[in-house]
Design an enzyme around this catalytic site. Structure first.
Site, PDB file in Angstrom:
ATOM      1  N   HIS A 221       0.820  -1.211   0.000  1.00 15.19           N
ATOM      2  CA  HIS A 221       0.000   0.000   0.000  1.00 15.19           C
ATOM      3  C   HIS A 221       0.855   1.263   0.000  1.00 15.19           C
ATOM      4  O   HIS A 221       0.651   2.181  -0.798  1.00 15.19           O
ATOM      5  CB  HIS A 221      -0.915  -0.038   1.226  1.00 15.19           C
ATOM      6  CG  HIS A 221      -2.002   0.973   1.243  1.00 15.19           C
ATOM      7  ND1 HIS A 221      -1.870   2.191   1.870  1.00 15.19           N
ATOM      8  CD2 HIS A 221      -3.256   0.949   0.743  1.00 15.19           C
ATOM      9  CE1 HIS A 221      -2.999   2.870   1.749  1.00 15.19           C
ATOM     10  NE2 HIS A 221      -3.863   2.135   1.069  1.00 15.19           N
ATOM     11  N   SER A 391      -7.380   6.025  -0.910  1.00 13.39           N
ATOM     12  CA  SER A 391      -5.935   5.952  -0.658  1.00 13.39           C
ATOM     13  C   SER A 391      -5.138   6.343  -1.886  1.00 13.39           C
ATOM     14  O   SER A 391      -4.074   6.954  -1.788  1.00 13.39           O
ATOM     15  CB  SER A 391      -5.524   4.532  -0.255  1.00 13.39           C
ATOM     16  OG  SER A 391      -5.761   4.281   1.090  1.00 13.39           O
TER      17      SER A 391
END
Length: 442
Positions: A221, A391
């Site tokens: 991520h 995100s």
């Protein structure tokens, strides 16, 4: 400092790491305590004497090495000097005393249960909505801005990602004369692949605030977010995917290899980033909130203190919506008024089906929207990958803030925020979905 209406004091949280079925929240059993910057020691002394708070370790942001170990140490409280905020571990039978002491002591501004936070990424496949009908406005300036964005899109292939990702084309980063050269952007996330050939040159410093884990990214991520912020103009493979190709990245690991972290780890990362001169902090994580729930006072005050020191905080709005049937409230800490909340749009400029919205009153608004569906960026082991989520939208905004900071080195952190919003291109959706509109590079 006298107590005022803006203060928030939480009651006793559920047991450690226990999820509340109604709230969908998880707590650690500790408290985040916001102190008067002029006299933080007085507040801590009050907690020591009346709430059973024993060992207190001071951590400076410029010295992150011990922060992870101290935060993981049972029975130990941590005071972050730069922010005048503490993570306090009180015995269970003393938590009521902690709250009552916080209410009575004027140098304690807020005391709230420490929450667990998560990386905000979507893995579920969903077909994007097609078709985009722009909102035509009578305002001449807005019409001109829309026309400019349409012309920019026509200068190259429409979402042909052979050379540049669709997200960079949509925000015009590929047409900007700025590169973010020398501007420091902190990305607080799951870490980074420090050996990725596209990212080694942009990494200024790294630090892990997760006990027992290095800064290496076991989730993927953080690497993806860092790539969007500052990937190179000519990557080793695939299209250009980095917004600010010459920005300097401070990679702080505040989420573990499962994508989970705590408020204490986040605050440690913020203190580190501010002390290292970050102009922007990119935070692609959050925790869900209920309809009508107020923003956390601790994060709001920390964001204000960061702004005063020249640092803008940008955060993902969250992915809990299931549009069109259900719209969830903006996550914390993005729901704080002083933190720029970022929504996600897809290739058709429609609000992403998962993107949270401004359904709460005070705080909880959306500030701006950016590409967040099918975003190409770096992943561990040297490759590229596609991810979706608010995100992925957030680092587009952080990278663009770096471009603005390069173009306007005299700009304050508040100026950066204002320029990001005033430069956005209007969309057909309401401000509750996309804020000021679609992010645009200078």
């Amino acid at each position: 400092m006298a107590n005022d209406i803006g203060r928030r004091f939480g009651g006793e949280p559920p047991e450690r790491m226990g999820a509340s079925a109604e709230r969908g929240a998880e707590y650690t059993g500790r408290y985040v305590v916001l102190l008067d910057q002029a006299d933080p020691e007085r507040g801590m002394n009050a907690l020591r004497s009346t709430a059973g708070v024993a060992a207190v370790e001071r951590v400076r942001g410029a010295e992150p090495e011990s922060a992870a170990e101290i935060l993981a140490r049972p029975g130990t409280s941590v005071l972050f000097d730069e922010l005048a905020v503490a993570v306090v571990d009180a015995p269970p039978d003393q938590r009521h005393a902690l709250v009552t002491t916080a209410e009575a002591e004027p140098t304690i501004i807020a005391a709230e249960p420490e929450r667990v936070v998560y990386a905000t990424v979507i893995t579920e496949a969903r077909q994007a909505v097609t078709g985009f009908f722009p909102a035509y406005r009578s305002d001449e300036r807005e019409l001109q801005r829309f026309a400019q964005s349409q012309v920019a899109a026509q200068l190259g292939p429409s979402w042909d990602e052979t050379t540049t990702t669709w997200g960079l084309q949509a925000i015009r980063a590929n047409l900007s004369g700025q590169t973010g050269r020398g501007v420091k952007v902190a990305v607080l996330d799951t870490g980074v692949d420090t050996d990725h050939p596209d990212l080694t040159r942009c990494l200024e410093e790294t630090a892990s605030f997760v006990a027992g884990q290095t800064v290496e990214d076991g989730k993927g991520h953080g690497t993806h977010c860092i790539g969007t912020v500052a990937g190179p103009a000519r990557p080793a493979q695939g299209p250009r995917y980095g917004v600010a190709t010459e920005a300097r990245v401070l990679a702080g690991k505040v989420l573990d290899n499962t994508g989970t972290g705590t408020d204490g780890q986040i605050l440690a990362g913020i203190a580190w980033a501010v002390s290292h001169g970050a102009r922007v902090i990119s935070m692609s994580f959050g925790a869900p909130v209920d309809p009508g729930e107020l923003f956390p006072q601790t994060y709001e005050q920390v964001a204000q203190r960061a702004l005063q020191k020249g640092t803008l905080m940008v955060a993902a709005a969250g992915n809990e919506s299931r549009r069109p049937g259900f719209v969830a409230a903006v996550d914390r800490p993005a729901n704080c008024p002083s933190i720029l909340a970022v929504a996600a749009v897809d290739r058709a400029m429609a609000t992403a089906w998962f993107s949270c919205g401004a359904i709460n009153g005070q705080g909880g608004g959306i500030d701006i929207a950016a590409p967040g569906v099918d975003v190409i960026s770096a992943v561990p082991n040297g490759g590229l990958g596609i991810k979706s989520g608010t995100s992925m939208a957030t680092p587009h905004v952080a990278g663009t803030a770096a471009l603005i900071a390069q173009a306007h080195p005299e700009a304050s952190a508040t100026d950066l925020s204002n320029r990001l919003r005033s430069g956005a291109s209007p969309l057909s959706q309401g401000a509750d979905e996309v804020g000021a509109g679609l992010l645009q590079a200078p």
